[in-house]
Design a protein around this motif. Structure first.
Motif, PDB file in Angstrom:
ATOM      1  N   VAL A 241       0.735  -1.124  -0.172  1.00  0.00           N
ATOM      2  CA  VAL A 241      -0.084   0.031  -0.050  1.00  0.00           C
ATOM      3  C   VAL A 241       0.992   1.303   0.044  1.00  0.00           C
ATOM      4  O   VAL A 241       2.032   1.058   0.526  1.00  0.00           O
ATOM      5  N   ASP A 242       0.494   2.221  -0.525  1.00  0.00           N
ATOM      6  CA  ASP A 242       0.997   3.543  -0.579  1.00  0.00           C
ATOM      7  C   ASP A 242       0.690   4.464   0.804  1.00  0.00           C
ATOM      8  O   ASP A 242      -0.518   4.654   0.884  1.00  0.00           O
ATOM      9  N   ALA A 243       1.594   4.858   1.551  1.00  0.00           N
ATOM     10  CA  ALA A 243       1.144   5.443   2.913  1.00  0.00           C
ATOM     11  C   ALA A 243       2.222   6.546   3.109  1.00  0.00           C
ATOM     12  O   ALA A 243       3.196   6.837   2.456  1.00  0.00           O
ATOM     13  N   GLU A 244       1.662   7.530   3.886  1.00  0.00           N
ATOM     14  CA  GLU A 244       2.403   8.450   4.513  1.00  0.00           C
ATOM     15  C   GLU A 244       2.525   8.237   5.692  1.00  0.00           C
ATOM     16  O   GLU A 244       1.607   7.855   6.611  1.00  0.00           O
ATOM     17  N   VAL A 245       3.854   8.597   6.224  1.00  0.00           N
ATOM     18  CA  VAL A 245       4.296   8.651   7.580  1.00  0.00           C
ATOM     19  C   VAL A 245       4.482   9.891   8.247  1.00  0.00           C
ATOM     20  O   VAL A 245       5.367  10.722   7.891  1.00  0.00           O
ATOM     21  N   GLU A 246       3.635  10.236   9.244  1.00  0.00           N
ATOM     22  CA  GLU A 246       3.775  11.617   9.825  1.00  0.00           C
ATOM     23  C   GLU A 246       4.134  11.256  11.330  1.00  0.00           C
ATOM     24  O   GLU A 246       3.631  10.634  12.043  1.00  0.00           O
ATOM     25  N   LEU A 247       4.892  12.330  11.688  1.00  0.00           N
ATOM     26  CA  LEU A 247       5.167  12.378  13.447  1.00  0.00           C
ATOM     27  C   LEU A 247       4.158  12.950  14.197  1.00  0.00           C
ATOM     28  O   LEU A 247       3.723  14.278  13.792  1.00  0.00           O
ATOM     29  N   ARG A 248       3.628  12.259  15.119  1.00  0.00           N
ATOM     30  CA  ARG A 248       2.483  12.595  15.767  1.00  0.00           C
ATOM     31  C   ARG A 248       2.755  12.334  17.462  1.00  0.00           C
ATOM     32  O   ARG A 248       2.568  11.097  17.642  1.00  0.00           O
ATOM     33  N   GLY A 249       3.108  13.346  18.220  1.00  0.00           N
ATOM     34  CA  GLY A 249       3.240  12.968  19.720  1.00  0.00           C
ATOM     35  C   GLY A 249       4.501  12.434  19.984  1.00  0.00           C
ATOM     36  O   GLY A 249       4.384  11.561  20.873  1.00  0.00           O
ATOM     37  N   ARG A 251       5.398   9.939  18.080  1.00  0.00           N
ATOM     38  CA  ARG A 251       5.382   8.561  17.257  1.00  0.00           C
ATOM     39  C   ARG A 251       4.667   8.557  15.638  1.00  0.00           C
ATOM     40  O   ARG A 251       4.110   9.689  15.525  1.00  0.00           O
ATOM     41  N   PRO A 252       5.249   7.693  14.933  1.00  0.00           N
ATOM     42  CA  PRO A 252       4.667   7.859  13.552  1.00  0.00           C
ATOM     43  C   PRO A 252       3.445   7.585  13.423  1.00  0.00           C
ATOM     44  O   PRO A 252       2.527   6.853  13.831  1.00  0.00           O
ATOM     45  N   GLY A 253       2.511   8.656  12.903  1.00  0.00           N
ATOM     46  CA  GLY A 253       1.147   8.455  12.356  1.00  0.00           C
ATOM     47  C   GLY A 253       1.208   8.129  10.881  1.00  0.00           C
ATOM     48  O   GLY A 253       1.947   8.721  10.191  1.00  0.00           O
ATOM     49  N   VAL A 254       0.270   6.974  10.477  1.00  0.00           N
ATOM     50  CA  VAL A 254       0.367   6.348   9.039  1.00  0.00           C
ATOM     51  C   VAL A 254      -0.817   6.620   8.509  1.00  0.00           C
ATOM     52  O   VAL A 254      -1.959   6.331   9.077  1.00  0.00           O
ATOM     53  N   VAL A 255      -0.790   7.215   7.533  1.00  0.00           N
ATOM     54  CA  VAL A 255      -2.076   7.658   6.492  1.00  0.00           C
ATOM     55  C   VAL A 255      -2.042   6.616   5.196  1.00  0.00           C
ATOM     56  O   VAL A 255      -1.264   6.894   4.503  1.00  0.00           O
ATOM     57  N   ILE A 256      -2.904   5.615   5.304  1.00  0.00           N
ATOM     58  CA  ILE A 256      -2.946   4.961   3.821  1.00  0.00           C
ATOM     59  C   ILE A 256      -3.554   5.568   2.720  1.00  0.00           C
ATOM     60  O   ILE A 256      -4.873   6.097   2.822  1.00  0.00           O
ATOM     61  N   ARG A 257      -2.944   5.784   1.638  1.00  0.00           N
ATOM     62  CA  ARG A 257      -3.488   6.562   0.567  1.00  0.00           C
ATOM     63  C   ARG A 257      -4.171   5.644  -0.546  1.00  0.00           C
ATOM     64  O   ARG A 257      -4.865   5.982  -1.172  1.00  0.00           O
ATOM     65  N   GLY A 258      -3.848   4.240  -0.382  1.00  0.00           N
ATOM     66  CA  GLY A 258      -4.226   3.399  -1.532  1.00  0.00           C
ATOM     67  C   GLY A 258      -3.409   2.157  -1.687  1.00  0.00           C
ATOM     68  O   GLY A 258      -2.083   2.161  -1.324  1.00  0.00           O
ATOM     69  N   LEU A 259      -3.882   1.556  -2.759  1.00  0.00           N
ATOM     70  CA  LEU A 259      -2.850   0.391  -3.203  1.00  0.00           C
ATOM     71  C   LEU A 259      -1.490   0.993  -3.976  1.00  0.00           C
ATOM     72  O   LEU A 259      -1.874   1.955  -4.437  1.00  0.00           O
ATOM     73  N   CYS A 260      -0.446   0.356  -3.755  1.00  0.00           N
ATOM     74  CA  CYS A 260       0.729   0.701  -4.684  1.00  0.00           C
ATOM     75  C   CYS A 260       0.386   0.582  -6.142  1.00  0.00           C
ATOM     76  O   CYS A 260      -0.137  -0.383  -6.420  1.00  0.00           O
ATOM     77  N   ARG A 261       0.791   1.394  -6.879  1.00  0.00           N
ATOM     78  CA  ARG A 261       0.416   1.439  -8.469  1.00  0.00           C
ATOM     79  C   ARG A 261       1.602   0.404  -9.018  1.00  0.00           C
ATOM     80  O   ARG A 261       2.727   0.394  -8.579  1.00  0.00           O
ATOM     81  N   LYS A 262       0.964  -0.675  -9.840  1.00  0.00           N
ATOM     82  CA  LYS A 262       2.086  -1.416 -10.337  1.00  0.00           C
ATOM     83  C   LYS A 262       2.605  -0.892 -11.733  1.00  0.00           C
ATOM     84  O   LYS A 262       1.840  -0.784 -12.387  1.00  0.00           O
ATOM     85  N   GLU A 263       3.905  -0.900 -11.675  1.00  0.00           N
ATOM     86  CA  GLU A 263       4.296  -0.435 -13.106  1.00  0.00           C
ATOM     87  C   GLU A 263       4.264  -1.342 -14.271  1.00  0.00           C
ATOM     88  O   GLU A 263       4.246  -2.547 -13.983  1.00  0.00           O
TER      89      GLU A 263
END
Length: 263
Positions: A241-249, A251-263
């Motif tokens: 999956v495609d995700a963003e990792v952000e620092l929250r307090g 600790r890392p906060g993870v936001v899932i954006r969707g499935l990874c694109r297949k090349e």
């Protein structure tokens, strides 16, 4: 230097010629919360079964509190590590008090009944999980979150040093998931209980864990603090999956954006 509650080295397990664990290695420090993460079928629950002595590995070694796992007698191990499996059937007519009291079995003998000490420990376990007020209700009548807290009370009645939970939030709504994880976090923080869990939710694992162990194809490929383990590249490779990792307090906060694109 923090002592290890659990040490796993070179654990291999195969079923029908299929290798589920291919040499898993990890340590669980005393007083920590360690979470195993990975896709379905990567070996997380199998590794828990090995650690709890419910499955003998084909190879490898498990040490608990400085002693090899095979040196423990069953009752002795139950007084050291309490295991709550993913699926457990709640007896239809058993009260909350009776269910929690089942955690005292490692301390009882066939010729003795329930002792005052047993009753005191069970009552304390119910209070620590905020379920004492439910003691006279049937366990089957409770909500999912209440029932899971009662199961944890039963595990605490074993008076363990280590609490091992296989997907403790399965089938719970988000409110009850957080309720259970907050309870586990409080027991760890206030009482120093060592916790080992399997979770599916990456964000919850990052929020509530001291350490993450990422399993991929039967091997632990990443191990460490959430900030050191979780990155977009690692999440993409391990979970697809495609995700963003952000620092929250802190600790890392993870936001899932969707499935990874297949090349």
């Amino acid at each position: 230097m923090m002592e290890n509650a659990i040490e796993v080295s070179g654990v291999r397990v195969s079923f029908g010629g299929h290798a589920v664990l291919r040499g898993a290695d990890c340590t669980v420090e005393r007083g920590s919360i360690v979470t195993f993460l990975g896709r379905n079928g990567c070996g997380k629950s199998t590794l828990l079964r090995v650690i709890t002595g419910n499955l003998k590995p084909d190879a490898g070694r498990v040490v608990i509190n400085g002693r090899p796992l095979p040196s423990y007698r069953p009752g002795e191990l139950a007084r050291t590590a309490a295991f709550l499996p993913q699926i457990h059937e709640t007896p239809k007519d058993m009260t909350v008090l009776e269910l929690a009291a089942c955690g005292r079995y490692p301390y009882q003998h066939w010729w003795s009944g329930v002792s005052p000490r047993d009753r005191a420990v069970v009552g304390d376990a119910l209070r620590r999980t905020h379920t004492y007020h439910l003691k006279d209700r049937t366990a089957a009548s409770l909500s999912g979150g209440e029932r899971q807290r009662v199961w944890i009370a039963m595990a605490l009645a074993q008076e363990p040093d280590i609490l091992i939970l296989d997907e403790p939030t399965t089938y719970l709504d988000i409110c009850h998931q957080l309720e259970v994880l907050e309870l586990v976090s409080r027991l760890n923080r206030e009482e120093g209980l060592t916790v080992v869990m399997v979770l599916h939710d990456i964000g919850q694992a990052c929020r509530y864990s001291t350490k993450l162990c990422l399993l991929e194809d039967g091997i632990i490929t990443q191990s460490g603090a959430p900030l050191d383990v979780m990155s977009p590249a690692v999440i993409a490779r391990a979970f697809g999956v495609d995700a963003e990792v952000e620092l929250r307090g802190g600790r890392p906060g993870v936001v899932i954006r969707g499935l990874c694109r297949k090349e």
